[in-house]
Design an enzyme around this catalytic site. Structure first.
Site, PDB file in Angstrom:
ATOM      1  N   SER A 116     196.706  23.750  88.258  1.00 25.22           N
ATOM      2  CA  SER A 116     196.685  24.895  87.346  1.00 25.22           C
ATOM      3  C   SER A 116     195.539  24.686  86.377  1.00 25.22           C
ATOM      4  O   SER A 116     195.174  23.543  86.064  1.00 25.22           O
ATOM      5  CB  SER A 116     197.995  24.991  86.572  1.00 25.22           C
ATOM      6  OG  SER A 116     197.889  25.893  85.477  1.00 25.22           O
ATOM      7  N   TYR A 162     204.564  21.169  81.163  1.00 27.65           N
ATOM      8  CA  TYR A 162     204.042  21.684  82.426  1.00 27.65           C
ATOM      9  C   TYR A 162     202.592  21.242  82.603  1.00 27.65           C
ATOM     10  O   TYR A 162     202.207  20.755  83.670  1.00 27.65           O
ATOM     11  CB  TYR A 162     204.130  23.208  82.459  1.00 27.65           C
ATOM     12  CG  TYR A 162     203.417  23.807  83.656  1.00 27.65           C
ATOM     13  CD1 TYR A 162     203.922  23.640  84.940  1.00 27.65           C
ATOM     14  CD2 TYR A 162     202.225  24.521  83.498  1.00 27.65           C
ATOM     15  CE1 TYR A 162     203.263  24.177  86.042  1.00 27.65           C
ATOM     16  CE2 TYR A 162     201.569  25.055  84.590  1.00 27.65           C
ATOM     17  CZ  TYR A 162     202.086  24.880  85.860  1.00 27.65           C
ATOM     18  OH  TYR A 162     201.426  25.394  86.942  1.00 27.65           O
TER      19      TYR A 162
END
Length: 275
Positions: free
Chosen positions: A134, A147
């Site tokens: 990501s 995350y």
């Protein structure tokens, strides 16, 4: 024809990658916690598809999926570590249980998959590992710290793996998507810890509020993302990092600028610590 091994293939970007690979005539070992969710997208199961139950936190299931894939196709060429989910909350608000569960899937699940698949790629002296990270693993944000940390870990794993596998003819690419119109911001892929500490309303609150607002309105097209990901496996010298989306490029460039400015500003302190 290449043979793909895809985790988290039942939905989101994993499902799009699976479809794109199949459409190009490749074989796909599509794994998910519930393989029937993969098969529902293909009422007439194509010859190139092998759907397997495999939870990435269960090494034996991954080994069984690899063995079944080798029996069916005889090889594995592309490994896509896509399974994962998001977690929102200020660092102090996130419970130990939630943090460990996240890392079990996003980090240790990748390691489990690599242990199951890399012996085949090493023996072949060829292949390509695609770790779906990501942009948040390169430049994270308030309320997305845990995350981001799981994706930062994937960055480190990928960098090292790149150097370890390159002499064996195996490529490694970490994909850093920005926002794409998958179900990632929905409840099936994003877990939200309760806002339990008032002091973090200013720092983490805007991200919490943005989840519902941006779900389904992300700028990225997941079909085009899957197309780009499959494309990158067909070049002779694929990149170590592949950013996807203008928003990803913007965040990466902003962080690079910040790091350069801070490095220049504090260079004298760093150099003062030498002999």
């Amino acid at each position: 024809m290449s043979v793909w091994f895809v985790t988290g293939a039942s939905r989101g970007l994993g499902a799009k990658i699976t479809r794109e690979a199949l459409d190009r005539g490749h074989g796909v070992i599509a794994t998910a916690r519930d393989a029937s969710a993969v098969l529902r997208a293909y009422p007439q199961e194509p010859d190139g598809l092998l759907a397997m139950n495999a939870d990435v936190t269960e090494p034996k299931q991954l080994t069984a999926a690899v063995e079944a894939g080798l029996e069916r196709f005889g090889r594995i060429d592309i490994v896509v570590n896509n399974a994962g989910y998001g977690l929102i909350g200020a660092i102090e608000e996130i419970s130990d249980e939630a943090a460990r569960a996240l890392f079990d899937v996003n980090v240790f699940g990748v390691l489990n998959t690599l242990r199951a698949t890399l012996p085949t790629l090493r023996a072949q002296r060829s292949g390509h590992v695609l770790n779906i990270g990501s942009v948040g693993g390169f430049a994270t944000a308030p309320a997305a710290g845990l995350y981001g940390a799981s994706k930062f870990a994937l960055e480190g794993i990928s960098e090292a793996l790149h150097g370890e596998l390159a002499p064996l003819g195996v490529h490694v690419t970490i994909v850093e998507p920005g926002g794409f119109r998958t179900d990632f911001l929905g409840s099936s892929s994003m877990r939200v810890e309760p806002a339990s500490i008032a002091d973090y309303v200013a720092g983490a609150g805007p991200v919490r509020e943005a989840l519902a607002e941006h779900d389904g309105r992300q700028p990225g097209d997941p079909v085009r993302a899957a197309n780009a990901i499959v494309d990158i496996t067909e070049v002779d010298e694929p990149p170590l990092r592949l950013q996807l989306g203008a928003d990803a490029i913007e965040r990466v460039e902003a962080k690079l600028d910040l790091v350069r400015r801070e490095l220049d500003r504090w260079r004298h302190v760093a150099l003062s610590t030498g002999v």
